[in-house]
Design an enzyme around this catalytic site. Structure first.
Site, short mmCIF file in Angstrom:
data_model
loop_
_atom_site.label_atom_id
_atom_site.label_comp_id
_atom_site.label_asym_id
_atom_site.label_seq_id
_atom_site.Cartn_x
_atom_site.Cartn_y
_atom_site.Cartn_z
N SER A 102 8.21 -8.17 2.24
CA SER A 102 6.82 -8.51 1.93
C SER A 102 5.99 -8.71 3.20
O SER A 102 5.80 -7.78 3.97
CB SER A 102 6.80 -9.76 1.05
N ASP A 241 -0.56 -6.63 1.95
CA ASP A 241 0.59 -7.00 2.79
C ASP A 241 1.58 -5.83 2.82
O ASP A 241 1.30 -4.75 2.30
CB ASP A 241 1.24 -8.29 2.31
#
Length: 448
Positions: A102, A241
């Site tokens: 992530s 992200d």
């Protein structure tokens, strides 16, 4: 065996336990056995990844483990996390796997799992898989080994699905949009989607090299995109992200708006259209008190959960809610997707700009946040600072100081070795003293 699963799958530094090829091989065999046991017919799993160099290693190791247990593996290559949730369900797979850490640095990696319904696995299922990993898995005979196949059009399928969430009668003509893809999984799909819908696109973070994911870009470092918005006179900036399941928005003045402001906008809009299921928004304990007050003023409720978008989704499914998310930018709209989708959320914001004929700064200023302060303290393996007597005393005193008009939240991160200390209070100085007192106590407790 130490617990493998955190708040969002398994995560850690690449080539350091548990994020090694050896462990990934065992994980693949275990999840393959779990999702194929007692079920007849062909079993398949889809695997996606972000742009980290270590993704190749984990993709191969997981494929080996999964095929050893008889699963047929469909390799998507670099795609956003929400694409894996979508394609797991649409391709009738038994399991979906996303290889990503992530928003973490490139040296980290992680493994997230989706069930056949496209939703992330529950704590109970993860515990059963851990038990299988620890106990070992009986491998399939040679004539029952699975196959692996690369799927070349996964990202195009995802683009079409994201575009289908955008109102059909709308186009983005005349809108100048900065898109920061964090050198991550959406570096191709996000600019393509915006361009196909008619926007003038200014691209940032679209040149991954295996090492630069999230590096001074993306949702955790929006400064570069904010500067680009001002420099190019853009109407809005969208920062994703590394795996594109979260979004941070930037208004035309370069001001950053967080997930709370976006959720306030969407909740009030959906409520006005009678689209907000059961009159509530689901968010975590990290969301600002100002959001809660804003919703109460609209006659709406805020349902709070533990930190982690999977807990938000679990509560949404339990209560029949269709909008939720996190202050950090995970936005979950279960009418459209099974997990947080940064690009889809960005498109919903653009649609609201067009529909309302308002600027991004107007739409990202829905409530005045209660002053909030968050500080992190890193600790080493084996340390348990929150059990220290001095730390517990500092926490008790800080809670007493803030009682009545604010709140204090202390928690261990589920993805990094950090203690997070957060407080909210109308008196910013009192709030800062309370946070600092706890931070100092934790720092002393973990000092060598």
């Amino acid at each position: 065996m130490t617990k493998l699963f955190g708040t969002d799958g398994i995560r850690g530094k690449a080539n350091v336990h548990p994020m090694t090829a050896e462990v990934a091989l065992k994980i693949g065999a275990a999840v393959g056995r779990y999702f194929s046991a007692g079920r007849d017919g062909v079993h398949r799993v889809v695997i996606g990844k972000d742009t980290r160099l270590s993704g190749y290693m984990f993709e191969n190791a997981l494929t080996a483990g999964l095929t050893s247990s008889g699963m047929n593996v469909l390799l998507l290559g670099p795609v956003p996390t929400p694409a894996v949730g979508l394609l797991t369900r649409s391709m009738r797979a038994d399991l979906g796997v996303m290889i990503s850490a992530s928003h973490n640095p490139a040296t980290d990696n992680g493994i997230k799992f989706f069930g056949p319904d496209g939703f992330k696995l529950s704590d109970a299922v993860e515990a059963e898989i851990e038990a299988l990993i620890e106990g070992g898995v009986e491998l399939n005979p040679a004539d029952k080994i699975g196959r692996a196949k690369r799927i070349d059009d996964g990202r195009f399928r995802y683009v079409e699905r994201v575009k289908s969430s955008f109102p059909r009668q709308m186009r983005l003509d005349g809108l100048k949009v900065v898109i920061d893809c964090a050198n991550g999984a959406a570096h191709r799909v996000a600019p393509e989607t915006l361009w196909e819908l008619g926007a003038e696109v200014i691209e940032i973070g679209v040149s991954p090299n295996g090492f630069n994911i999230n590096e001074n870009c993306g949702s955790t470092h929006p400064e570069r995109a904010a500067a680009a918005v001002v420099e190019h006179g853009a109407h809005v900036g969208i920062c994703l992200d590394g795996d594109a399941d979260r979004v941070i928005l930037i208004d035309e003045t370069g001001k950053v708006g967080d997930g709370d402001q976006f959720m306030a906008l969407m909740a009030s809009r959906w409520a006005a259209e009678d689209r907000l299921a059961n009159g509530a928004l689901v968010a975590t304990v990290m969301s600002n008190l100002g959001l809660e007050h804003f919703l109460q003023g609209k006659g709406l409720r805020l349902e709070r959960t533990s930190v982690g978008d999977r807990y938000v989704v679990e509560r949404m499914r339990e209560g029949g809610f269709n909008l939720g998310g996190e202050q950090s930018g995970h936005i979950v709209m279960t009418d459209h997707a099974t997990t947080g989708d940064g690009l889809m959320a960005g498109l919903q914001f653009l649609a609201e700009m067009i529909r309302s004929e308002k600027t991004s700064s107007e739409l990202l200023n829905n409530f005045e946040p209660v002053p909030q302060l968050l500080k992190n303290v890193r600790f080493s393996a084996g340390q348990v600072p929150l059990e220290d007597a001095q730390v517990q005393g500092a926490i008790a005193q800080a809670e007493a100081d803030l009682a009545g008009q604010g709140r204090l939240l202390i928690r261990k991160s589920g993805t990094e070795p950090l203690v997070r200390v957060m407080a909210e209070h109308e008196d910013a100085q009192l709030m800062e003293r309370a946070v600092d007192s706890v931070v100092d106590a934790v720092t002393a407790a973990v000092a060598p």
